[in-house]
Motif scaffolding. Structure first.
Motif, mmCIF file in Angstrom:
data_model
loop_
_atom_site.group_PDB
_atom_site.id
_atom_site.type_symbol
_atom_site.label_atom_id
_atom_site.label_comp_id
_atom_site.label_asym_id
_atom_site.label_seq_id
_atom_site.Cartn_x
_atom_site.Cartn_y
_atom_site.Cartn_z
ATOM 1 N N VAL A 1 0.984 -1.127 0.126
ATOM 2 C CA VAL A 1 -0.238 -0.064 0.053
ATOM 3 C C VAL A 1 1.047 1.246 -0.013
ATOM 4 O O VAL A 1 2.008 1.315 0.641
ATOM 5 C CB VAL A 1 -1.013 0.018 1.308
ATOM 6 N N THR A 2 0.514 2.107 -0.871
ATOM 7 C CA THR A 2 1.228 3.517 -0.876
ATOM 8 C C THR A 2 0.344 4.439 -0.260
ATOM 9 O O THR A 2 -0.646 4.635 0.013
ATOM 10 C CB THR A 2 1.474 3.847 -2.283
ATOM 11 N N LYS A 3 1.292 5.873 -0.333
ATOM 12 C CA LYS A 3 0.281 7.019 -0.031
ATOM 13 C C LYS A 3 -0.679 7.444 -0.633
ATOM 14 O O LYS A 3 -1.781 7.769 -0.095
ATOM 15 C CB LYS A 3 1.484 8.190 0.046
ATOM 16 N N ALA A 4 -0.518 7.230 -1.953
ATOM 17 C CA ALA A 4 -1.477 7.449 -3.027
ATOM 18 C C ALA A 4 -2.797 6.659 -2.931
ATOM 19 O O ALA A 4 -3.987 7.176 -2.796
ATOM 20 C CB ALA A 4 -1.101 7.324 -4.396
ATOM 21 N N ASP A 5 -2.578 5.584 -2.390
ATOM 22 C CA ASP A 5 -3.624 4.312 -2.142
ATOM 23 C C ASP A 5 -4.621 4.787 -0.992
ATOM 24 O O ASP A 5 -5.649 4.707 -1.082
ATOM 25 C CB ASP A 5 -3.040 2.983 -1.980
ATOM 26 N N ILE A 6 -3.756 5.410 -0.041
ATOM 27 C CA ILE A 6 -4.579 5.725 1.280
ATOM 28 C C ILE A 6 -5.331 6.903 1.103
ATOM 29 O O ILE A 6 -6.637 6.995 1.249
ATOM 30 C CB ILE A 6 -3.472 5.779 2.579
ATOM 31 N N LEU A 7 -4.673 7.890 0.531
ATOM 32 C CA LEU A 7 -5.635 9.292 0.178
ATOM 33 C C LEU A 7 -6.775 8.990 -0.794
ATOM 34 O O LEU A 7 -7.733 9.353 -0.707
ATOM 35 C CB LEU A 7 -4.609 10.108 -0.381
ATOM 36 N N LYS A 8 -6.292 8.161 -1.806
ATOM 37 C CA LYS A 8 -7.598 7.706 -2.769
ATOM 38 C C LYS A 8 -8.744 6.995 -1.876
ATOM 39 O O LYS A 8 -9.945 7.612 -2.195
ATOM 40 C CB LYS A 8 -7.036 6.839 -4.027
ATOM 41 N N PHE A 9 -8.467 6.096 -0.885
ATOM 42 C CA PHE A 9 -9.386 5.361 -0.323
ATOM 43 C C PHE A 9 -10.129 6.227 0.682
ATOM 44 O O PHE A 9 -11.302 6.077 0.907
ATOM 45 C CB PHE A 9 -8.548 4.243 0.571
ATOM 46 N N LEU A 10 -9.496 7.414 1.058
ATOM 47 C CA LEU A 10 -10.236 8.280 2.225
ATOM 48 C C LEU A 10 -11.205 9.140 1.296
ATOM 49 O O LEU A 10 -12.005 10.070 2.008
ATOM 50 C CB LEU A 10 -9.166 9.051 2.943
ATOM 51 N N GLU A 11 -11.035 9.498 0.101
ATOM 52 C CA GLU A 11 -11.879 10.407 -0.654
ATOM 53 C C GLU A 11 -13.447 9.911 -0.626
ATOM 54 O O GLU A 11 -13.793 8.763 -0.885
ATOM 55 C CB GLU A 11 -11.273 10.316 -2.031
ATOM 56 N N GLY A 12 -14.489 10.809 0.089
ATOM 57 C CA GLY A 12 -15.501 10.531 0.130
ATOM 58 C C GLY A 12 -16.011 10.097 1.381
ATOM 59 O O GLY A 12 -17.335 10.089 1.460
ATOM 60 N N LYS A 13 -14.745 9.823 2.237
ATOM 61 C CA LYS A 13 -15.322 9.150 3.475
ATOM 62 C C LYS A 13 -14.936 10.218 4.609
ATOM 63 O O LYS A 13 -15.451 10.015 5.828
ATOM 64 C CB LYS A 13 -14.320 7.944 3.808
ATOM 65 N N ILE A 14 -14.265 11.053 4.267
ATOM 66 C CA ILE A 14 -14.094 12.416 5.262
ATOM 67 C C ILE A 14 -14.157 13.635 4.439
ATOM 68 O O ILE A 14 -14.151 13.701 3.246
ATOM 69 C CB ILE A 14 -12.880 12.178 5.801
ATOM 70 N N ALA A 15 -14.397 14.567 5.170
ATOM 71 C CA ALA A 15 -14.354 16.014 4.532
ATOM 72 C C ALA A 15 -13.275 16.279 3.975
ATOM 73 O O ALA A 15 -12.117 16.036 4.401
ATOM 74 C CB ALA A 15 -14.681 16.946 5.755
ATOM 75 N N LYS A 16 -13.390 16.986 2.737
ATOM 76 C CA LYS A 16 -12.316 17.361 2.037
ATOM 77 C C LYS A 16 -10.904 17.898 2.734
ATOM 78 O O LYS A 16 -9.724 17.774 2.572
ATOM 79 C CB LYS A 16 -12.374 18.051 0.645
ATOM 80 N N TRP A 17 -11.170 18.927 3.554
ATOM 81 C CA TRP A 17 -10.488 19.804 4.097
ATOM 82 C C TRP A 17 -9.759 19.100 5.323
ATOM 83 O O TRP A 17 -8.735 19.369 5.836
ATOM 84 C CB TRP A 17 -11.056 21.020 4.774
ATOM 85 N N TRP A 18 -10.419 17.566 5.861
ATOM 86 C CA TRP A 18 -9.598 16.842 6.711
ATOM 87 C C TRP A 18 -8.730 16.157 6.272
ATOM 88 O O TRP A 18 -7.980 15.397 6.912
ATOM 89 C CB TRP A 18 -10.637 15.860 7.306
ATOM 90 N N MET A 19 -8.505 16.003 4.790
ATOM 91 C CA MET A 19 -7.685 15.183 4.091
ATOM 92 C C MET A 19 -6.055 15.229 4.624
ATOM 93 O O MET A 19 -5.611 16.434 4.639
ATOM 94 C CB MET A 19 -7.496 15.284 2.595
ATOM 95 N N PRO A 20 -5.608 14.414 5.179
ATOM 96 C CA PRO A 20 -4.093 14.650 5.603
ATOM 97 C C PRO A 20 -3.242 15.039 4.409
ATOM 98 O O PRO A 20 -3.252 14.643 3.231
ATOM 99 C CB PRO A 20 -3.566 12.900 5.767
ATOM 100 N N ASP A 21 -2.496 16.123 5.091
ATOM 101 C CA ASP A 21 -1.259 16.651 4.323
ATOM 102 C C ASP A 21 -0.284 15.588 3.697
ATOM 103 O O ASP A 21 0.358 15.877 2.741
ATOM 104 C CB ASP A 21 -0.770 17.796 4.850
ATOM 105 N N ASP A 22 -0.193 14.497 4.574
ATOM 106 C CA ASP A 22 1.070 13.611 4.093
ATOM 107 C C ASP A 22 0.824 12.402 4.752
ATOM 108 O O ASP A 22 -0.011 12.138 5.944
ATOM 109 C CB ASP A 22 2.279 14.188 4.552
ATOM 110 N N VAL A 23 1.465 11.419 4.391
ATOM 111 C CA VAL A 23 1.453 9.957 4.975
ATOM 112 C C VAL A 23 2.926 9.401 5.363
ATOM 113 O O VAL A 23 3.554 9.568 4.178
ATOM 114 C CB VAL A 23 0.499 8.857 4.211
#
Length: 543
Positions: free
Chosen positions: A490-512
């Motif tokens: 699993v990569t950083k991109a995989d995790i951020l993609k997975f989180l899309e739609g599950k949390i508010a956009k402005w909650w998205m982590p700035d890094d993994v």
């Protein structure tokens, strides 16, 4: 006008008396520190608890004297629970996972007169013994055949020899129900640990509440395996509630790995278990890797930290095990809320039912709670706003031992928990964060718990933690720290993609960031102080 009812004190000795008389043959099963499985009944436990009490009196232990224990979940520790408190002494359970300086500090702060220690934990006592100021006796919880020699502690006593000399005919003394019964210290992640001193009255009321079917369902058909340690908040009160209900007890001893826990669950036909999420993650992974199913378990009580939605799904879908999430604190004996389905909610679709379980639960009877703002004003309990959670009730602390930590105690007995949460109209509590862990970004709050739970559902993620990192524009932004599952790519991109739609956009982590292991404290909670220290020089790419 007062009622015309008897005023008999509520004392812990009444629990073991009741279980020994009415459930004498109900088993207590232990994987011992020495290795073999030990079995006996509540009748045997009653007799041996009295023998222990008589031995304590022979050592000079009297009403109000603290007696320390450094021990796993075993039948001998169970006997200490009743033998010590039963004579009016104070059971002081010491967490062996604490740093040595904290072990010495709390033994001295409590003024322990004796310490009972499991065989494989003796090195802890040996290491701190020169610093112990009040301890007169050290008892190793084993038999003569396994008794070690120690050049560091003079006159070590053997548990089995100590109690074997006693007749076990003691009549439990009667004293004020407000007498101190047991003592547990907070984990001390910030400053020295603080002592929470329970009373017989508070413990008995808490136990009666906990054994209520709407809180922790138990009866003589139940078999309980408490993985939650007896050195932490009295094992959530389960070792008192189980004998009240006549439930069979299975103690795991020192072996808490997935294979060992599964073996006991399977062989002893356990119906109910309890522990922190990290323990269950190991068990679920062990079952998945070996294609095993928990055949007898009906429910599992999970607390200590938030339960990821993905874990709830795995228990229900893979094992037909209902998850009961509980929230509480050492200062609350510890139960405050548990998952409780109201009429009709069990028939809801899986996603809706799991969503109820993913909340911290609903208040148990006897625990009053509300949310307040930073100025102390009451906030609405309709799920619209987060606030500081305060609680009060007959098993909730009114002050720490020797006057420590006064800032958490408010007027009208309200205790400031340090948690930030929402309380919904139906009473459901949604923990947003610990007040010290919430991420403040651009004047708004981001829940690290919600982010962590969402990430735990991503394939390849074994564990996730989120901390706030300084940002020049937004004050703080979330950094997600992840441990991968073995062999996962699993990569950083995989995790951020997975989180899309599950949390508010402005909650998205700035890094993994990926690390080998996330540090945990002495009670199994993620140690965010250590993570902040580890990443203190880290700069976000968006900064």
């Amino acid at each position: 006008m007062l009622g015309l009812m008897q005023d008999r004190p509520l004392l812990i000795s009444q629990i073991i008396d009741f279980a020994g008389r009415y459930y004498p043959d109900v088993e207590i099963v232990t994987r011992t520190v020495e290795g073999p499985i030990h079995r006996y009944g509540y009748g045997d436990a009653l007799r041996r608890s009295k023998q222990l009490a008589e031995a304590l009196q022979g050592l000079g232990i009297k009403l109000g004297d603290p007696v320390g224990t450094i021990a796993w979940n075993t039948y001998r520790h169970f006997e200490l629970y009743f033998g010590i408190s039963g004579i009016g002494a104070v059971l002081h359970t010491i967490n062996p996972r604490l740093a040595p300086e904290h072990v010495a500090y709390i033994a001295n702060h409590a003024e322990d007169k004796a310490i009972f220690v499991d065989l494989n934990l003796l090195p802890i006592v040996e290491g701190v013994y020169p610093h112990l100021k009040t301890v007169k006796h050290v008892v190793v919880m084993t038999d003569r055949a396994h008794m070690p020699a120690s050049s560091k502690i003079p006159n070590l006593l053997c548990y089995e020899e100590l109690i074997a000399k006693q007749p076990g005919t003691l009549t439990w003394p009667i004293f004020d129900e407000k007498t101190a019964s047991s003592l547990c210290y907070t984990s001390g992640t910030t400053g020295n640990p603080k002592g929470v001193l329970y009373s017989h009255r508070s413990t008995m009321i808490h136990s009666i509440m906990a054994s209520n079917g709407s809180a922790i369902p138990m009866n003589p058909d139940s078999t309980l395996l408490p993985v939650v340690p007896m050195f932490h908040a009295n094992a959530w009160g389960l070792v008192y509630a189980a004998p009240m209900c006549g439930a069979k007890l299975v103690f795991p001893g020192p072996k808490l790995d997935g294979a060992s826990i599964y073996e006991l669950l399977d062989k002893e036909k356990v119906t109910l278990s309890a522990g922190v999420p990290t323990v269950w993650l190991a068990l679920l992974d062990y079952c998945a890797q070996n294609k095993l199913k928990m055949s007898s378990v009906k429910r599992t009580l999970i607390g200590g930290s938030a339960v990821p939605f993905a874990m709830i799904e795995r228990f229900w879908k893979d094992h037909d095990v209902e998850v009961i999430q509980g929230w509480g604190m050492t200062e609350m004996s510890p139960l405050g809320t548990v998952t409780r389905f109201n009429r009709g909610e069990r028939e809801l679709p899986d996603s809706e039912r799991f969503a109820i379980t993913a909340k911290a639960g609903r208040p148990v009877f006897g625990c009053d709670m509300k949310i307040i703002d930073d100025a102390g004003n009451d906030l609405p309990q309709d799920g619209s706003v987060s606030g500081n959670l305060v609680v009060r009730g007959p098993w909730i602390v009114k002050g720490y031992m020797k006057g420590d930590g006064k800032g958490q105690f408010l007027e009208d007995d309200w205790f400031m928990t340090g948690d930030v949460c929402k309380i919904e109209a139906d009473g459901s509590v949604v923990i947003t964060d610990r007040s010290k862990d919430v991420i403040k970004s651009g004047g708004e709050w981001i829940s690290s718990i919600d982010l962590e739970n969402a990430a735990m559902g991503c394939p390849g993620v074994a564990e996730a933690a989120v901390i706030g990192v300084a940002h020049p524009k937004w004050d703080e932004r979330p950094l997600m720290i992840v441990v991968k599952r073995p062999d996962a790519d699993v990569t950083k991109a995989d995790i951020l993609k997975f989180l899309e739609g599950k949390i508010a956009k402005w909650w998205m982590p700035d890094d993994v960031q990926f690390i080998e292991a996330i540090p945990h404290g002495a009670t199994g909670k993620i140690l965010k102080t250590a993570l902040r220290k580890q990443f203190e020089d880290y700069k976000l790419p968006t900064a």
